[in-house]
Design a protein around this motif. Structure first.
Motif, PDB file in Angstrom:
ATOM      1  N   PRO A 129       0.799  -1.189  -0.005  1.00  0.00           N
ATOM      2  CA  PRO A 129      -0.047  -0.022   0.053  1.00  0.00           C
ATOM      3  C   PRO A 129       0.750   1.383   0.232  1.00  0.00           C
ATOM      4  CG  PRO A 129      -0.773  -1.530   1.577  1.00  0.00           C
ATOM      5  CD  PRO A 129       0.531  -2.118   1.223  1.00  0.00           C
ATOM      6  N   TYR A 130       0.436   2.289  -0.882  1.00  0.00           N
ATOM      7  CA  TYR A 130       1.301   3.678  -1.091  1.00  0.00           C
ATOM      8  C   TYR A 130       2.615   3.234  -1.428  1.00  0.00           C
ATOM      9  CZ  TYR A 130      -2.843   4.923   1.538  1.00  0.00           C
ATOM     10  OH  TYR A 130      -4.214   5.288   1.917  1.00  0.00           O
ATOM     11  N   LYS A 131       2.882   2.207  -2.344  1.00  0.00           N
ATOM     12  CA  LYS A 131       4.157   1.809  -2.861  1.00  0.00           C
ATOM     13  C   LYS A 131       4.763   3.041  -3.378  1.00  0.00           C
ATOM     14  CE  LYS A 131       6.643  -1.690  -5.585  1.00  0.00           C
ATOM     15  NZ  LYS A 131       6.346  -2.753  -6.363  1.00  0.00           N
ATOM     16  N   ASP A 132       4.145   3.924  -3.959  1.00  0.00           N
ATOM     17  CA  ASP A 132       4.675   5.216  -4.813  1.00  0.00           C
ATOM     18  C   ASP A 132       5.384   6.061  -3.567  1.00  0.00           C
ATOM     19  OD1 ASP A 132       2.095   5.541  -3.938  1.00  0.00           O
ATOM     20  OD2 ASP A 132       1.652   7.035  -5.349  1.00  0.00           O
ATOM     21  N   ILE A 133       4.740   6.194  -2.355  1.00  0.00           N
ATOM     22  CA  ILE A 133       5.460   7.003  -1.386  1.00  0.00           C
ATOM     23  C   ILE A 133       6.607   6.294  -1.094  1.00  0.00           C
ATOM     24  CG2 ILE A 133       4.931   7.821   0.945  1.00  0.00           C
ATOM     25  CD1 ILE A 133       2.065   8.349  -0.098  1.00  0.00           C
ATOM     26  N   PHE A 134       6.455   5.015  -0.692  1.00  0.00           N
ATOM     27  CA  PHE A 134       7.897   4.142  -0.103  1.00  0.00           C
ATOM     28  C   PHE A 134       8.829   4.520  -0.977  1.00  0.00           C
ATOM     29  CE2 PHE A 134       4.444   2.831   2.877  1.00  0.00           C
ATOM     30  CZ  PHE A 134       5.153   2.890   3.950  1.00  0.00           C
ATOM     31  N   GLY A 452      -8.592   2.949 -18.395  1.00  0.00           N
ATOM     32  CA  GLY A 452      -8.220   1.698 -19.122  1.00  0.00           C
ATOM     33  C   GLY A 452      -7.674   0.527 -18.391  1.00  0.00           C
ATOM     34  N   SER A 453      -7.542   0.760 -16.986  1.00  0.00           N
ATOM     35  CA  SER A 453      -6.908  -0.231 -16.339  1.00  0.00           C
ATOM     36  C   SER A 453      -7.610  -1.558 -15.958  1.00  0.00           C
ATOM     37  CB  SER A 453      -6.251   0.416 -15.025  1.00  0.00           C
ATOM     38  OG  SER A 453      -7.430   0.318 -14.055  1.00  0.00           O
ATOM     39  N   PRO A 454      -6.786  -2.758 -15.852  1.00  0.00           N
ATOM     40  CA  PRO A 454      -7.438  -3.937 -15.504  1.00  0.00           C
ATOM     41  C   PRO A 454      -8.001  -3.940 -13.928  1.00  0.00           C
ATOM     42  CG  PRO A 454      -5.249  -4.262 -16.333  1.00  0.00           C
ATOM     43  CD  PRO A 454      -5.394  -2.859 -16.316  1.00  0.00           C
ATOM     44  N   GLN A 511     -14.048   5.867  -5.301  1.00  0.00           N
ATOM     45  CA  GLN A 511     -12.762   5.054  -5.746  1.00  0.00           C
ATOM     46  C   GLN A 511     -12.998   3.729  -5.386  1.00  0.00           C
ATOM     47  OE1 GLN A 511     -10.130   4.371  -7.483  1.00  0.00           O
ATOM     48  NE2 GLN A 511      -9.490   6.422  -6.628  1.00  0.00           N
ATOM     49  N   HIS A 512     -12.271   2.829  -6.191  1.00  0.00           N
ATOM     50  CA  HIS A 512     -12.432   1.371  -6.248  1.00  0.00           C
ATOM     51  C   HIS A 512     -11.517   0.747  -5.096  1.00  0.00           C
ATOM     52  CE1 HIS A 512      -8.775   0.623  -8.439  1.00  0.00           C
ATOM     53  NE2 HIS A 512      -9.453   1.389  -9.568  1.00  0.00           N
ATOM     54  N   HIS A 513     -11.530  -0.688  -4.772  1.00  0.00           N
ATOM     55  CA  HIS A 513     -10.993  -1.086  -3.448  1.00  0.00           C
ATOM     56  C   HIS A 513      -9.501  -0.851  -3.872  1.00  0.00           C
ATOM     57  CE1 HIS A 513     -10.712  -3.469   0.106  1.00  0.00           C
ATOM     58  NE2 HIS A 513      -9.748  -4.452  -0.515  1.00  0.00           N
ATOM     59  N   LEU A 514      -8.919  -1.209  -4.772  1.00  0.00           N
ATOM     60  CA  LEU A 514      -7.448  -0.930  -5.034  1.00  0.00           C
ATOM     61  C   LEU A 514      -7.059   0.374  -5.077  1.00  0.00           C
ATOM     62  CD1 LEU A 514      -7.176  -3.849  -7.864  1.00  0.00           C
ATOM     63  CD2 LEU A 514      -6.634  -4.030  -5.631  1.00  0.00           C
ATOM     64  N   GLY A 515      -7.745   1.165  -5.644  1.00  0.00           N
ATOM     65  CA  GLY A 515      -7.002   2.540  -5.857  1.00  0.00           C
ATOM     66  C   GLY A 515      -6.985   3.482  -4.637  1.00  0.00           C
ATOM     67  N   VAL A 516      -7.543   3.003  -3.553  1.00  0.00           N
ATOM     68  CA  VAL A 516      -7.403   3.795  -2.293  1.00  0.00           C
ATOM     69  C   VAL A 516      -5.985   4.018  -1.913  1.00  0.00           C
ATOM     70  CG1 VAL A 516      -7.941   4.094   0.012  1.00  0.00           C
ATOM     71  CG2 VAL A 516      -9.761   3.361  -1.583  1.00  0.00           C
ATOM     72  N   ILE A 518      -3.413   1.751  -3.820  1.00  0.00           N
ATOM     73  CA  ILE A 518      -2.344   1.285  -4.789  1.00  0.00           C
ATOM     74  C   ILE A 518      -2.446   1.791  -5.994  1.00  0.00           C
ATOM     75  CG2 ILE A 518      -2.051  -0.952  -5.844  1.00  0.00           C
ATOM     76  CD1 ILE A 518      -3.301  -2.592  -3.706  1.00  0.00           C
ATOM     77  N   PRO A 519      -1.114   2.111  -6.557  1.00  0.00           N
ATOM     78  CA  PRO A 519      -1.001   2.834  -7.866  1.00  0.00           C
ATOM     79  C   PRO A 519      -1.852   1.917  -8.881  1.00  0.00           C
ATOM     80  CG  PRO A 519       0.907   3.288  -6.584  1.00  0.00           C
ATOM     81  CD  PRO A 519       0.171   1.986  -5.732  1.00  0.00           C
ATOM     82  N   ALA A 520      -1.386   0.477  -9.016  1.00  0.00           N
ATOM     83  CA  ALA A 520      -1.565  -0.181  -9.997  1.00  0.00           C
ATOM     84  C   ALA A 520      -1.525  -1.610  -9.484  1.00  0.00           C
ATOM     85  CB  ALA A 520      -0.772   0.014 -11.537  1.00  0.00           C
ATOM     86  N   GLY A 521      -2.550  -2.191  -9.262  1.00  0.00           N
ATOM     87  CA  GLY A 521      -2.494  -3.691  -8.734  1.00  0.00           C
ATOM     88  C   GLY A 521      -2.086  -4.368  -9.897  1.00  0.00           C
ATOM     89  N   ILE A 522      -2.812  -4.679 -10.939  1.00  0.00           N
ATOM     90  CA  ILE A 522      -2.307  -5.266 -12.341  1.00  0.00           C
ATOM     91  C   ILE A 522      -1.818  -4.414 -13.236  1.00  0.00           C
ATOM     92  CG2 ILE A 522      -3.200  -7.002 -14.047  1.00  0.00           C
ATOM     93  CD1 ILE A 522      -5.739  -7.473 -12.131  1.00  0.00           C
ATOM     94  N   ALA A 523      -0.649  -4.563 -13.619  1.00  0.00           N
ATOM     95  CA  ALA A 523       0.209  -3.747 -14.451  1.00  0.00           C
ATOM     96  C   ALA A 523      -0.442  -3.650 -15.789  1.00  0.00           C
ATOM     97  CB  ALA A 523       1.643  -4.132 -14.595  1.00  0.00           C
ATOM     98  N   THR A 524      -0.442  -2.210 -16.361  1.00  0.00           N
ATOM     99  CA  THR A 524      -0.944  -2.008 -17.775  1.00  0.00           C
ATOM    100  C   THR A 524       0.083  -1.804 -18.620  1.00  0.00           C
ATOM    101  OG1 THR A 524      -0.803   0.590 -17.209  1.00  0.00           O
ATOM    102  CG2 THR A 524      -2.937  -0.726 -16.686  1.00  0.00           C
TER     103      THR A 524
END
Length: 547
Positions: A129-134, A452-454, A511-516, A518-524
């Motif tokens: 969670p919040y990987k972009d910050i870490f 457009g994300s999965p 927001q959806h569950h992942l977006g709260v 996680i930047p991207a759960g399934i990579a695009t």
């Protein structure tokens, strides 16, 4: 019980080290967070109309429903029946007609520390969670590295279970705990962050809540020895991580006798969590959740090794299991290619591409085959691999079962929570379900989603699965909003030993569950990420907990 008006709110825990500010009578908890969040977002150049679409206050009707649920419901099913009449659009309309009160002054006293517990099967996808910050540079991240460098060799390593080794092993603590901070313009730390990052095959994000809590307690104890926790410390549980956090704090009265950090815990922040379970985990036909069903389909057909069996018998099983793997992958591909998703997705402008295919094959190849079980080599360590895989599947099922409605209600019947902590819920929802004569263009919401994300496709698909199984439209694609809240009154009726405790909510995020988190759960393919302003959200939350 939902407290609509707060005339003065004091956090009495000694860890604050300063008197908390009294709030104006006009600020209830969602309004307070809204004012803080709006201030953060305005600094990013966002206009009021956009902010109103990111954060929803509660309508009076919905707040009254939550109060009735807490005061009189005997179980969560009774709450579900009442919740079916509410739609997310009612909160949106309330938000569009609600302005923003001035944010209170910055609180005095020590800055908070958040310890983040990850969600379900985080060790498979390696999602923090919040990987972009870490991953970004920060003052406390640099300080944490120096602290680790000064620590002894014993302190720099932590034990964890390894499916591959079928035993407890030791790995660098830096691989199991990440650190970061939110810094102001002058480089001063506003919020310290730790994230528990389970290693693949550690079984720390699957299995039972009790086993997961044992690991988290051991990990925090080691963390506190080398970097003493300061200020008000909150455990942020993302998704199922909150359920683990509940198990941890239920043990705080005993832990205060054996650890220093237990007395520093000020509360829990629940981030889109199945506190009272989720319909997605409840028994359904067809079953929900591709990881569980995919693993089950393979696990049920594999033939286990038996002691003393002949080489011919063993080779026959090897050949059979090789066919099982081949057929299972073919079935997944076939099912995924035929999967069009709910018809509503096409109406809403969401392209229902091969959601299951991307996710299932990603796990099968990237995790199960390559670096966890090495099942692409069916002869070498054949029996060991089968045993490892079957253990892992069992733990995945156990980890799913603890998120069922029945299991979580039973947890509240058998556990009590400390009454002196701060229990905060952060909930999210997607917009109403579309009808043929009334389409909600969820696929056009560029403000909240990477459209457009999965992640959006999967979340919206799960959204409709929840709607069809339970009639609950106010959900984020994993958890209905009211299921992710604390209900101390209901808790007391389930367990008369529970003492009253106070709760707060920040309102509801679009927001959806992942977006709260996680930047991207399934990579695009294009590397897109959710546009949700996670840093601003955390900054507002860090200020919110201090009131």
């Amino acid at each position: 019980m939902l407290c609509r008006l707060i005339t003065s709110l004091m956090l009495s825990s000694s860890v604050l080290g300063a008197t908390a500010l009294a709030l104006p009578a006009s600020l209830d908890a969602p309004a307070l967070f809204r004012s803080l969040y709006a201030e953060e977002l305005k600094h990013l150049g966002m206009d009021e109309s956009s902010i109103q679409r990111l954060h929803f206050p509660l309508t009076e009707e919905y707040a009254n429903f939550l109060e009735r649920c807490d005061q009189s419901a005997q179980d969560m099913r009774m709450c579900d029946q009442q919740a079916q009449s509410f739609k997310p659009s009612s909160l949106l309309q309330e938000s569009l007609h609600t302005g923003f009160l001035p944010a209170p002054p910055e609180p005095a006293g020590p800055q908070p520390t958040f310890i983040i517990f990850p969600g379900y099967i985080a060790e498979l996808a390696e999602i923090t969670p919040y990987k972009d910050i870490f991953t970004a540079d920060s003052r406390f991240k640099r300080a944490w590295r120096k602290t680790l460098a000064r620590a002894s060799h014993e302190e720099r390593w932590a034990r964890h279970y390894s499916v591959m080794d079928d035993s407890w092993v030791r790995s660098p603590l830096s691989e199991q705990i990440a650190a970061a901070s939110l810094d102001d313009a002058n480089g001063k730390v506003k919020l310290k962050l730790f994230a528990m990052t389970p290693l693949r095959g550690s079984l720390e994000s699957v299995g039972s809540l009790a086993d997961n809590a044992d690991v988290m307690i051991e990990r925090i104890t080691q963390l506190d020895r080398i970097s003493p926790l300061e200020g008000p410390v909150y455990i942020l549980g993302y998704s199922r991580g909150t359920n683990v956090a509940l198990e941890v704090v239920s043990r705080l009265p005993e832990l205060k006798h054996t650890t220093r950090w237990a007395s520093r815990i000020a509360g829990i922040v629940s981030l889109s969590a199945p506190i009272f379970g989720t319909p997605l985990a409840d028994p359904q036909d067809p079953p929900a959740g591709f990881p569980v069903t995919t693993l089950a389909r393979i696990g049920d057909r594999l033939q286990s090794c038996e002691s003393g069996e002949s080489p011919a018998r063993r080779w026959s099983k090897v050949q059979n299991n090789a066919r099982v793997w081949k057929d299972a992958i073919a079935e997944i591909i076939k099912d995924s290619q035929a999967l069009s998703g709910p018809e509503e997705l096409a109406w809403e402008g969401i392209k229902p591409e091969a959601i299951e295919l991307k996710a299932a094959l990603g796990i099968l190849k990237g995790v199960l085959f390559d670096d966890l079980f090495r099942l692409s080599k069916p002869v070498a360590e054949y029996c060991e691999n089968l045993r490892r895989f079957q253990l892992f599947v069992a733990k995945v099922f156990e980890g799913t079962e603890v998120m069922t409605t029945a299991q979580m209600e039973n947890w509240f019947r058998t556990h009590t929570l400390p009454e002196d902590l701060d229990y905060i819920s952060v909930n999210a929802s997607m917009m109403d379900a579309s009808r043929r004569n009334q389409v909600v263009f969820e696929g056009k919401n560029h403000l909240s989603y990477d459209v457009g994300s999965p992640d959006l496709q999967l979340s919206r698909t799960n959204f409709y699965q929840i709607v069809r199984s339970s009639g609950l439209e106010m959900n984020d694609g994993f958890v209905p909003v009211h299921r992710g809240r604390f209900f101390p009154g209901l808790h007391q009726r389930l367990n008369p030993l529970q003492k009253p405790y106070a709760t707060r909510t920040v309102g509801v995020l679009w927001q959806h569950h992942l977006g709260v988190t996680i930047p991207a759960g399934i990579a695009t393919a294009d590397g897109g990420v959710s546009p949700f302003p996670r840093r601003a959200f955390l900054s507002a939350l860090a200020r919110f907990v201090q009131f």
